[in-house]
Scaffold this motif. Structure first.
Motif, PDB file in Angstrom:
ATOM      1  N   ALA A 198       0.838  -1.510   0.229  1.00  0.00           N
ATOM      2  CA  ALA A 198       0.383   0.443   0.267  1.00  0.00           C
ATOM      3  C   ALA A 198       1.039   1.418   0.070  1.00  0.00           C
ATOM      4  N   LEU A 199       1.881   1.138   0.885  1.00  0.00           N
ATOM      5  CA  LEU A 199       2.771   2.435   1.215  1.00  0.00           C
ATOM      6  C   LEU A 199       3.949   2.503  -0.339  1.00  0.00           C
ATOM      7  N   PHE A 200       4.244   1.771  -1.403  1.00  0.00           N
ATOM      8  CA  PHE A 200       4.783   1.455  -2.593  1.00  0.00           C
ATOM      9  C   PHE A 200       4.420   2.271  -2.504  1.00  0.00           C
ATOM     10  N   PRO A 201       4.019   2.575  -4.020  1.00  0.00           N
ATOM     11  CA  PRO A 201       3.513   4.496  -4.551  1.00  0.00           C
ATOM     12  C   PRO A 201       3.884   5.183  -4.141  1.00  0.00           C
ATOM     13  N   LEU A 202       3.887   5.690  -2.444  1.00  0.00           N
ATOM     14  CA  LEU A 202       4.394   7.228  -1.932  1.00  0.00           C
ATOM     15  C   LEU A 202       5.621   7.656  -1.876  1.00  0.00           C
ATOM     16  N   ARG A 203       6.755   6.382  -1.714  1.00  0.00           N
ATOM     17  CA  ARG A 203       8.006   6.426  -2.356  1.00  0.00           C
ATOM     18  C   ARG A 203       8.498   7.550  -3.695  1.00  0.00           C
ATOM     19  N   TRP A 204       7.689   7.263  -4.855  1.00  0.00           N
ATOM     20  CA  TRP A 204       7.552   7.889  -5.847  1.00  0.00           C
ATOM     21  C   TRP A 204       7.401   9.442  -5.638  1.00  0.00           C
ATOM     22  N   VAL A 205       6.104  10.175  -4.468  1.00  0.00           N
ATOM     23  CA  VAL A 205       6.118  11.341  -4.307  1.00  0.00           C
ATOM     24  C   VAL A 205       6.951  11.781  -3.339  1.00  0.00           C
ATOM     25  N   LEU A 206       7.242  10.426  -3.143  1.00  0.00           N
ATOM     26  CA  LEU A 206       8.892  11.524  -1.955  1.00  0.00           C
ATOM     27  C   LEU A 206       9.892  11.750  -2.688  1.00  0.00           C
ATOM     28  N   SER A 207       9.902  10.649  -3.720  1.00  0.00           N
ATOM     29  CA  SER A 207      11.546  10.585  -4.355  1.00  0.00           C
ATOM     30  C   SER A 207      12.252  12.099  -3.966  1.00  0.00           C
ATOM     31  N   ALA A 208      11.305  12.606  -5.011  1.00  0.00           N
ATOM     32  CA  ALA A 208      12.309  13.981  -5.347  1.00  0.00           C
ATOM     33  C   ALA A 208      12.648  15.113  -4.394  1.00  0.00           C
ATOM     34  N   GLN A 209      11.473  14.917  -3.084  1.00  0.00           N
ATOM     35  CA  GLN A 209      12.171  15.855  -1.781  1.00  0.00           C
ATOM     36  C   GLN A 209      13.357  15.718  -1.084  1.00  0.00           C
ATOM     37  N   LEU A 210      13.074  14.100  -1.089  1.00  0.00           N
ATOM     38  CA  LEU A 210      13.889  13.068  -0.193  1.00  0.00           C
ATOM     39  C   LEU A 210      15.240  13.320  -1.362  1.00  0.00           C
ATOM     40  N   TRP A 211      14.893  13.216  -2.374  1.00  0.00           N
ATOM     41  CA  TRP A 211      16.806  13.817  -3.074  1.00  0.00           C
ATOM     42  C   TRP A 211      17.109  14.829  -3.090  1.00  0.00           C
ATOM     43  N   VAL A 212      16.694  16.058  -2.609  1.00  0.00           N
ATOM     44  CA  VAL A 212      17.290  17.081  -2.712  1.00  0.00           C
ATOM     45  C   VAL A 212      17.830  17.314  -1.391  1.00  0.00           C
ATOM     46  N   ILE A 213      16.389  16.484  -0.545  1.00  0.00           N
ATOM     47  CA  ILE A 213      17.605  16.420   1.469  1.00  0.00           C
ATOM     48  C   ILE A 213      18.996  15.857   0.913  1.00  0.00           C
ATOM     49  N   GLY A 214      19.119  14.802   0.629  1.00  0.00           N
ATOM     50  CA  GLY A 214      19.863  14.003   0.337  1.00  0.00           C
ATOM     51  C   GLY A 214      21.259  15.025  -0.111  1.00  0.00           C
ATOM     52  N   ARG A 215      21.011  15.259  -1.958  1.00  0.00           N
ATOM     53  CA  ARG A 215      21.689  16.246  -1.655  1.00  0.00           C
ATOM     54  C   ARG A 215      22.234  17.284  -0.952  1.00  0.00           C
ATOM     55  N   VAL A 216      21.891  17.983   0.065  1.00  0.00           N
ATOM     56  CA  VAL A 216      21.964  19.552   0.897  1.00  0.00           C
ATOM     57  C   VAL A 216      23.015  17.993   2.183  1.00  0.00           C
ATOM     58  N   VAL A 217      22.585  17.247   2.950  1.00  0.00           N
ATOM     59  CA  VAL A 217      23.045  16.257   3.643  1.00  0.00           C
ATOM     60  C   VAL A 217      24.399  16.046   3.311  1.00  0.00           C
ATOM     61  N   GLN A 218      24.149  15.983   1.703  1.00  0.00           N
ATOM     62  CA  GLN A 218      25.856  15.356   1.518  1.00  0.00           C
ATOM     63  C   GLN A 218      27.033  16.539   0.907  1.00  0.00           C
ATOM     64  N   GLY A 219      26.266  17.275   0.621  1.00  0.00           N
ATOM     65  CA  GLY A 219      27.015  18.411   0.586  1.00  0.00           C
ATOM     66  C   GLY A 219      26.956  19.174   1.665  1.00  0.00           C
ATOM     67  N   CYS A 220      26.538  19.411   3.320  1.00  0.00           N
ATOM     68  CA  CYS A 220      27.324  19.351   4.644  1.00  0.00           C
ATOM     69  C   CYS A 220      28.209  18.026   4.626  1.00  0.00           C
ATOM     70  N   SER A 221      28.063  17.025   4.443  1.00  0.00           N
ATOM     71  CA  SER A 221      28.833  15.396   5.242  1.00  0.00           C
ATOM     72  C   SER A 221      30.412  16.430   4.030  1.00  0.00           C
ATOM     73  N   VAL A 222      30.122  16.132   2.956  1.00  0.00           N
ATOM     74  CA  VAL A 222      31.294  16.594   2.252  1.00  0.00           C
ATOM     75  C   VAL A 222      32.320  17.976   2.804  1.00  0.00           C
ATOM     76  N   ALA A 223      31.962  18.711   3.129  1.00  0.00           N
ATOM     77  CA  ALA A 223      32.472  20.271   3.844  1.00  0.00           C
ATOM     78  C   ALA A 223      33.156  19.625   5.099  1.00  0.00           C
ATOM     79  N   LEU A 224      32.075  18.766   5.601  1.00  0.00           N
ATOM     80  CA  LEU A 224      32.604  19.020   7.456  1.00  0.00           C
ATOM     81  C   LEU A 224      33.334  18.013   6.942  1.00  0.00           C
ATOM     82  N   PHE A 225      33.899  16.544   6.448  1.00  0.00           N
ATOM     83  CA  PHE A 225      35.021  16.587   5.795  1.00  0.00           C
ATOM     84  C   PHE A 225      36.152  16.732   5.423  1.00  0.00           C
ATOM     85  N   GLY A 226      35.777  18.154   4.983  1.00  0.00           N
ATOM     86  CA  GLY A 226      37.348  18.844   4.231  1.00  0.00           C
ATOM     87  C   GLY A 226      38.303  19.249   5.073  1.00  0.00           C
TER      88      GLY A 226
END
Ligand code: PPS
Length: 319
Positions: A17-45
């Protein structure tokens, strides 16, 4: 699906039942993921920069017989490591990775290896440009390789080890601008070239090593004032050949180095291939837990395993 146990059936229905939600959320999750990734790269640097300063100022105390093997990546560093290893030891291959005997200087900042505990002569691999290398009374061997070959080899490495997905053309454009790890090849080799005539610097070319390995090895021996018995030379050259190193590739591969640092144990992937390891290994409590769930979820639908059934009776433990 109807013959699944009740618990699993409910879980499967919720998931479906929840599976289709994955597609609705994926765009937002992608942006959040990129921001988190960017911050972690900066901290790692920042973390890497602090560790590097620490290494240069506190952890590394130079010894006159230290040898730095320096290159722009993909120019023959590993080959040079093997040559130095063969020249300074009995050459036995019973190390897990060449980094054990010849560590990567910059990476020491991250893996906190105790440099003072290393026996002399210490040999370090490095990709640092001349401006960053510790300048002491040590010896430096630099190997330069034709930049076009480096670009091709570096692209291959990016694809195989760094999950790079671009085309060669895209990579080559970045390489030409110096927008790759370790920056511009042109800057790296030209800066080191300036210091080629210093008495503690040996500037070699990869192409010369291919054409006359023995000659280059003798120049290395002379720079480092090593005492190498003449009768060992044929074996040293054999072990430094491409064929020999290819045969022992896992001892040189960067992926093995990183995995060993993370606690990976070699010879554990194609492990034993036995039936019954589980029954031997699990204790009574673990066996009972497994059995209870196995009966509920698996045996109940008709899927049975001989060993699992034996274990339930305690036979596998000899009980
Ligand atoms: S790295 O990732 O920066 O440490 O790579 P590096 O070791 O500097 O360079 C890898 C290339 O060196 C080649 N190589 C050799 N060539 C000839 N003989 C021997 N023994 C040898 N050992 C390593 C290796 O194949 C890489 O080049 P390419 O062109 O990718 O094959």
């Amino acid at each position: 699906m109807k013959d699944l146990p009740r618990g699993l059936l409910i879980k499967a229905r919720i998931w479906r039942a929840l599976f289709p939600l994955r597609w609705v959320l994926s765009a937002q999750l992608w942006v959040i993921g990129r921001v988190v990734q960017g911050c972690s790269v900066a901290l790692f640097g920042i973390h890497v920069a602090i560790d590097f300063v620490r290494l240069m100022c506190l952890d590394y105390t130079a010894r006159p017989d230290d040898v730095f093997l320096v290159t722009y990546p993909r120019s023959g560093t590993t080959w040079l490591q093997m040559i130095m290893y063969q020249l300074t030891t009995d050459g036995s291959m019973d190390f897990q990775h060449i980094a054990e005997v010849c560590p990567w200087f910059e990476r020491v900042a991250m893996n906190r290896r105790n440099l003072d505990a290393m026996p002399s002569p210490r040999i370090f691999k490095s990709h640092l440009p001349h401006i960053w290398i510790p300048k002491r009374r040590c010896r430096y061997i630099y190997v330069a390789r034709n930049g076009m070959d480096v670009a091709v080899s570096f692209y291959g490495f990016h694809k195989s080890h760094l999950r790079y997905r671009g085309t060669f053309e895209q990579f080559f454009n970045r390489f030409m601008r110096g927008w790759v790890v370790w920056g511009s090849w042109f800057y790296h080799v030209s800066r080191w070239w300036r210091y080629r005539n210093q008495p503690n610097v040996l500037f070699l070319k990869y192409e010369d090593m291919i054409a006359d390995l023995e000659g280059c090895v003798r120049r290395i021996i002379a720079l480092c004032e090593l005492d190498v018995a003449e009768e060992r030379m044929p074996e040293i050259l054999r072990r430094c050949s491409f064929e020999f190193m290819k045969e022992h590739e896992e001892k040189f591969d960067f992926a093995t180095e990183v995995m060993l640092e993370k606690g990976f144990t070699p010879d554990t992937f194609i492990r034993g291939g036995r039936v019954g390891d589980g029954a031997d290994r699990l204790d009574d409590e673990q066996t009972a837990r497994f059995q209870s769930k196995y009966k509920r979820c698996v045996a109940g639908i008709g899927l049975t395993f001989e060993d699992a059934a034996d274990a339930s009776t305690g036979d596998a433990h000899g009980k």
